[in-house]
Design an enzyme around this catalytic site. Structure first.
Site, PDB file in Angstrom:
ATOM      1  N   HIS A   1       0.834  -1.204   0.000  1.00 55.28           N
ATOM      2  CA  HIS A   1       0.000   0.000   0.000  1.00 55.28           C
ATOM      3  C   HIS A   1       0.872   1.259   0.000  1.00 55.28           C
ATOM      4  O   HIS A   1       0.719   2.145  -0.854  1.00 55.28           O
ATOM      5  CB  HIS A   1      -0.921  -0.015   1.227  1.00 55.28           C
ATOM      6  CG  HIS A   1      -1.816   1.175   1.355  1.00 55.28           C
ATOM      7  ND1 HIS A   1      -3.135   1.159   0.975  1.00 55.28           N
ATOM      8  CD2 HIS A   1      -1.583   2.434   1.807  1.00 55.28           C
ATOM      9  CE1 HIS A   1      -3.674   2.354   1.187  1.00 55.28           C
ATOM     10  NE2 HIS A   1      -2.750   3.149   1.698  1.00 55.28           N
ATOM     11  N   GLU A   2       1.806   1.314   0.937  1.00 53.87           N
ATOM     12  CA  GLU A   2       2.645   2.507   1.040  1.00 53.87           C
ATOM     13  C   GLU A   2       3.576   2.637  -0.167  1.00 53.87           C
ATOM     14  O   GLU A   2       3.912   3.751  -0.579  1.00 53.87           O
ATOM     15  CB  GLU A   2       3.428   2.508   2.354  1.00 53.87           C
ATOM     16  CG  GLU A   2       2.564   2.435   3.629  1.00 53.87           C
ATOM     17  CD  GLU A   2       1.454   3.483   3.707  1.00 53.87           C
ATOM     18  OE1 GLU A   2       1.602   4.558   3.100  1.00 53.87           O
ATOM     19  OE2 GLU A   2       0.430   3.211   4.371  1.00 53.87           O
TER      20      GLU A   2
ATOM     21  N   HIS B   1       1.798   4.642  -2.736  1.00 53.93           N
ATOM     22  CA  HIS B   1       1.955   6.085  -2.468  1.00 53.93           C
ATOM     23  C   HIS B   1       3.365   6.522  -2.870  1.00 53.93           C
ATOM     24  O   HIS B   1       3.559   7.605  -3.443  1.00 53.93           O
ATOM     25  CB  HIS B   1       1.781   6.366  -0.973  1.00 53.93           C
ATOM     26  CG  HIS B   1       0.359   6.322  -0.485  1.00 53.93           C
ATOM     27  ND1 HIS B   1      -0.632   7.130  -0.995  1.00 53.93           N
ATOM     28  CD2 HIS B   1      -0.243   5.583   0.498  1.00 53.93           C
ATOM     29  CE1 HIS B   1      -1.783   6.892  -0.337  1.00 53.93           C
ATOM     30  NE2 HIS B   1      -1.564   5.959   0.553  1.00 53.93           N
TER      31      HIS B   1
ATOM     32  N   GLU C   1      -4.560   8.081  -2.766  1.00 56.08           N
ATOM     33  CA  GLU C   1      -5.069   6.799  -2.259  1.00 56.08           C
ATOM     34  C   GLU C   1      -5.378   5.845  -3.419  1.00 56.08           C
ATOM     35  O   GLU C   1      -5.275   4.631  -3.264  1.00 56.08           O
ATOM     36  CB  GLU C   1      -6.305   7.062  -1.393  1.00 56.08           C
ATOM     37  CG  GLU C   1      -6.675   5.936  -0.455  1.00 56.08           C
ATOM     38  CD  GLU C   1      -5.628   5.609   0.618  1.00 56.08           C
ATOM     39  OE1 GLU C   1      -4.681   6.396   0.801  1.00 56.08           O
ATOM     40  OE2 GLU C   1      -5.767   4.550   1.245  1.00 56.08           O
TER      41      GLU C   1
HETATM   42 ZN    ZN Z   1      -3.026   5.249   1.963  1.00 52.68          ZN
END
Ligand code: ZN
Length: 502
Positions: A262-263, A266, A301
């Site tokens: 997830h990170e 980003h 996101e």
């Molecule tokens: Zn996030």
């Protein structure tokens, strides 16, 4: 010349805010507890210094001169966009009086500490006065910023430009009408085996695997780091230095692994910003006084959800890469197949905690928060009535009884820190991720790469469509250019239907 002065002033703002980011990263990954109070002051001082540069006479003077220089350029030229972005940010900062900001900063520190203590004891009454002050203050911020239809609109637009409650509600209704029956069908199926997820997974080997996985999807360790944090996050100090974090649980394998993916999503966004935007206002969020290259919270996101869910929770991904995971944990996963692992990490079961929610129930957690925070901001719901309203929604939406406020209204940090209006960006991220992924998959190079476990074509596609633009375009301009349309829940729902419907 005016434009050059404007660029120089903007660069100073970006420098100061990147220093704030470094202090924030350190506070959340390295700093001993003793540093808390002075770190808060250091960040407050630097943030107000950045605000002072934005609102100061040198910037105002340079901006006026820069306008004259770029006025004749096309509306979407980067120079003109840069001047406009600073002008709009300055106008927003001018609308919020300094004493209000000061009060918000003080309350944030106090309320966050009160929230930590209240959550630990599941004691809502102890937190209630802080929450009342926090919502009252955010209402004053909304009124200062200005709104037409609903005070919530002013707050949500800080995180997602152009978004309003009136636009969110039909989107939420469209999602809800399909999610609710999908959840019922998924719940009726027998649960897959999950015993192996909770075996003993040494943290150092989890860390090594997270590094392998994030390298595999293209996170550049020449311009980034992966560290540990209690609450995983990503933060950048320009595109040349992007920090991601994860949190590892020794007896639950998926947590650290999916947080890292997830990170990394980003992180790829920040690493992919066009170099020419570095140190400029188009890599700076002036309204929130935050150095960031991404165009909005929601679009950011979308990049993390795309990597975590559309790539990382796909059957194909684990068919390809489960052998790597089994090499890292040969005893723990000796009796597990790729398919069993994939099924285990995609189980749908309603739960009380948002951050542990599966793909189908996650957005219902968001809708609950958005409706409640909007009602409090509008004065239609009192803070005292929040726990009961929360419990009622959990019962109606997910069929669950809330046993205590720690697992109910006290579970999120957002309201204590003044982040009212940021919750919608999680669902917007899910929706946009699927819109972008649907188009990306039609590209033969991307499709071939995903088939072969080579994520470079996908990263390059996302870079071209999203990352490189930084904040030079609005999130919806980026979405339209990439997909040919505006916000649309159809691709997201089609994906969820195909994956969880049968
Ligand atoms: Zn996030």
């Amino acid at each position: 010349m005016g434009y050059d002065r404007f660029v120089a002033e903007s660069g100073r703002v970006n420098d100061v805010l990147n220093a704030v980011n470094l202090l924030t990263w350190d506070a959340r990954t390295q700093m001993p507890a003793g540093g808390t109070a002075s770190r808060g002051q250091q960040i407050a001082t630097l943030t107000s210094l950045a605000r002072g540069i934005v609102t100061g006479p040198a910037m105002r003077d340079a901006l006026a001169a820069a306008w004259d220089e770029v006025a004749a350029e096309p509306e979407d030229s980067r120079r003109r966009r840069a001047v406009a972005a600073m002008q709009e940010g300055l106008a927003a900062l001018d609308r919020i009086p300094e004493p209000l900001l000061h009060e918000a900063a003080l309350l944030k520190t106090e309320a966050q500490a009160a929230w930590v203590a209240a959550r630990a004891r599941s004691d809502f009454p102890a937190f209630r006065p802080y929450l009342e002050r926090s919502f009252a203050l955010q209402r004053r911020v909304a009124d200062a910023l200005g709104w037409a239809e609903h005070p919530y609109d002013a707050l949500v637009a800080q995180y997602e430009p152009g978004m309003t409650l009136g636009r969110l509600r039909p989107l939420f209704a469209a999602l809800r009408s399909r999610l609710v029956p999908l959840i019922a069908r998924a719940q009726a199926r027998p649960a897959p085996r999950r015993d192996f997820l909770e075996r003993d997974y040494p943290v150092d080997r989890q860390k090594a695997f997270a590094r392998t996985l994030t390298e595999l999807v293209g996170f550049d360790y020449g311009r980034g780091r992966l560290d540990e944090a209690v609450h995983p996050f990503e933060i950048s100090f320009t595109r040349g230095d992007v920090r991601i974090t994860s949190r590892y649980r020794p007896n639950f394998l998926p947590a650290g692994l999916f947080a890292a993916l997830h990170e990394a999503g980003h992180g790829l966004y920040e690493q992919g910003i066009d170099p020419e935007l570095g140190r400029s206002v188009l890599a700076t969020d002036i309204v929130n006084l935050y150095a960031v290259g991404g165009a909005s919270f929601g679009l950011h996101e979308s990049q993390s959800r795309l990597l975590e869910n559309r790539v990382g929770r796909s059957r194909r991904f684990w068919d390809l890469h489960f052998p790597l995971l089994r090499d890292a944990f040969p005893q723990q996963l000796a009796d597990v197949s790729a398919e069993e692992f994939w099924r285990a990490v995609n189980l749908v079961r309603p739960g009380l905690i948002r951050v542990e929610a599966d793909e189908l129930t996650y957005d219902l957690h968001i809708m609950l928060r958005v409706e409640l925070e909007a009602a409090v901001i509008a004065g239609d719901l009192t803070v005292a009535d929040l726990p009961a309203a929360w419990a009622g929604r959990m019962r109606d939406d997910l069929g669950l009884e809330v046993p205590d406020d720690a697992r109910g209204v006290l579970q999120d940090i957002h309201w204590s820190t003044g982040y009212v209006g940021s919750f919608p960006t999680y669902t917007l991220g899910n929706v946009m991720a699927s819109q972008l992924f649907a188009v990306a998959e039609r590209d033969p190079a991307v499709a071939g790469g995903l088939e072969a476990g080579d994520y470079t074509p996908l990263r390059l596609w996302l870079n071209q469509a999203v990352h490189r633009h930084g904040r030079s375009r609005l999130p919806e301009e980026i979405l339209r250019a990439a997909t040919g349309g505006g916000l649309d829940p159809a691709p997201y729902l089609a994906y969820l239907e195909a994956k969880h419907g049968s």
